[in-house]
Design an enzyme around this catalytic site. Structure first.
Site, PDB file in Angstrom:
ATOM      1  N   LYS A  18     -17.197 -18.147  32.709  1.00  0.00           N
ATOM      2  CA  LYS A  18     -17.467 -19.394  32.575  1.00  0.00           C
ATOM      3  C   LYS A  18     -17.891 -18.655  31.114  1.00  0.00           C
ATOM      4  CE  LYS A  18     -19.300 -21.471  35.459  1.00  0.00           C
ATOM      5  NZ  LYS A  18     -19.861 -22.141  36.883  1.00  0.00           N
ATOM      6  N   THR A  40     -13.939 -28.954  35.587  1.00  0.00           N
ATOM      7  CA  THR A  40     -14.648 -30.029  35.500  1.00  0.00           C
ATOM      8  C   THR A  40     -14.094 -31.644  35.318  1.00  0.00           C
ATOM      9  OG1 THR A  40     -16.741 -27.551  34.737  1.00  0.00           O
ATOM     10  CG2 THR A  40     -17.554 -30.034  35.109  1.00  0.00           C
TER      11      THR A  40
END
Length: 478
Positions: free
Chosen positions: A228, A286
């Protein structure tokens, strides 16, 4: 050139599990509805809950005959404020302290309000003039001074500060390990329960990925690593991180706080292209349908955002709060599905991303994709024990053809859920390659994926004399 849409969606969908989706009934709806990967966020999950939910997902997958993958997202290093007896309303220009050693006090500063911080070495990492962002960037402060116990700041953007709020430090190199002790314990649970992917948070350099990979190898796990990227260090080291990981997640929440907001679309596009060029799967995550946490339809901007991820040929799009606490989790899944299919119907087969592949195997796979793109209605078949053939084909981004990937291993099948345009099938391999191909064609026929007259491009090994050689075949379904 427009491509006629079919029943196959190339862009994969990840959803995050939470109270809104953890029930058996809703999980079944999400899996049957087309979810490919279920994300477990270990920042909020107990071990007892994780064990229960993993086994529930596996049981439902078996019952509905659709195996989905499990992605365990471990928390990583995190800086947070401490507990407060009541929220503090910070005012513009106010002087405010972050305290790293609560036992230390300064009698002359009783008028200055403060909050504890969980990271004791913060005073060594931060410098005067640095920016401190609190609660997802809603509160902004500037560092004025520091000593061994306190960091003195001025409030630039005011707001209400409550307990245990997340702190971001744009441009500051934090010396916390990427793979924390909590992560080790959580990862051990994931290994024991057989999760398919481990997502490592706040990756800053390739070493962070390598540390996790060493841990997985030491514990006999074949789980793939998703790195990430969430801060400026990761952007500076993007290429080496992509080389080290098995897949990349563009975590736009923290990334949008840590980097200038106008840079975020540029970073996303660059990261997607770099992953495609290096043959690594990439996830855009997101705030994809954030408004649908409470509303039944997305904003027009969110629709365009999802469409852009599909246009960029990302492997996956991911839902977070929309499916953990949102009112409309199934509708969010259906919305992503609908948008992705529509955009994929517009893809130009002549458009090719630049690739850095130089191996002979990748050149052979490239020829298979070119052939598939030039034969309307064709399908690609491949056979893989570890998933690498399917990953190579996915990286080449076939526009017109689905990639039907056969494997004898259920763990590999689940891991191929991550790959764009790949639909995995579980099937034992016969002793002879040609028998394996015929068995696969029969399975596809029975599943309704192909019909007589369809063209199949087969990328596989064939037996030539006493050895296997890579080959591309064109077959017509009888």
């Amino acid at each position: 050139m427009n491509v006629t849409p079919d029943a196959f969606r190339r862009t994969k969908i990840i959803f995050t599990l939470g109270p809104a989706t953890e029930s058996e009934a809703m999980l079944e709806k999400m899996i049957v509805g087309g979810a490919d990967i279920v994300r477990l966020n270990m920042a909020h999950a107990s071990h007892e809950w994780t064990r229960t939910i993993v086994r529930r997902i596996r049981a439902i997958s078996t019952r509905v005959n659709r195996e989905v993958a499990l992605l365990m997202d471990i928390k990583g290093p995190e800086i947070r404020t401490g507990d407060l007896p009541s929220p503090i309303q910070l005012k513009p220009g106010e002087i405010f302290d972050f305290t790293v050693h609560p036992s230390t006090s300064r009698e002359s500063d009783q008028e200055v309000r403060s909050v504890d911080v969980n990271y004791r070495d913060l005073v060594n990492d931060i410098q005067i003039g640095d920016t401190v962002l609190v609660d997802n960037g809603l509160i902004r402060l500037e560092v004025l001074a520091k000593d061994q116990a306190h960091i003195r700041c001025r409030v630039l953007i005011p707001g209400q500060l409550s307990s245990r709020r997340h702190i971001n430090l744009p441009g500051v190199r934090i010396n916390l390990p990427a793979f924390t002790e909590k992560d080790r314990v959580d990862t051990s649970l994931g290994i024991a329960e057989g999760v398919d992917f481990i997502a490592l948070s706040f990756v800053r350099e390739a070493k962070d990925v390598n540390d996790l990979r060493t841990f997985l190898h030491e514990h006999g796990s074949k789980a793939r690593i998703i790195a990430k990227i969430e801060d400026q260090s990761a952007i500076s080291n993007l290429d080496e991180i992509i080389e080290a990981c098995d897949g990349l997640m563009i975590a736009r929440g923290d990334l949008g706080i840590e980097c200038p907001f106008e840079d975020l679309p540029v970073i996303q596009r660059r990261a997607v292209r770099a992953c495609i060029a290096k043959g690594r799967p990439v996830i855009v995550a997101t705030h994809m349908l954030e408004s649908m946490i409470s509303q039944p339809v997305p904003t027009r901007a969110e629709i365009t955002d999802v469409a852009n991820a599909a246009y960029e040929r990302a492997d996956c799009v991911m839902l977070s709060g929309e499916t953990t606490v949102g009112k409309y989790p199934l509708e969010c899944l259906q919305m992503l599905d609908k948008i992705a299919r529509r955009i994929e119907a517009e893809m130009d087969p002549d458009h090719q991303e630049p690739l850095n592949f130089s191996t002979e195997k990748m050149k052979i796979l490239h020829s298979a994709v070119v052939l598939a793109n030039e034969i309307p209605g064709s399908k690609i078949l491949t056979f893989t024990r570890y998933g690498y053939m399917a990953q190579g084909l996915a990286a080449l981004r076939p526009t017109c053809a689905a990639v039907y990937a056969f494997t004898p291993t259920i763990e590999v099948l689940r891991q191929m859920r991550l790959l764009r345009s790949v639909e995995p099938f579980l099937m034992p391999f016969a002793a002879k390659p040609d028998a394996t191909i015929e068995n696969a064609i029969e399975m596809l026929r029975q599943a309704g994926r192909i019909k007589p007259g369809d063209k199949l491009i087969v990328a596989t090994d064939i037996l030539a004399a006493d050895r296997l050689v890579d080959a591309v075949q064109l077959r017509t379904v009888r």
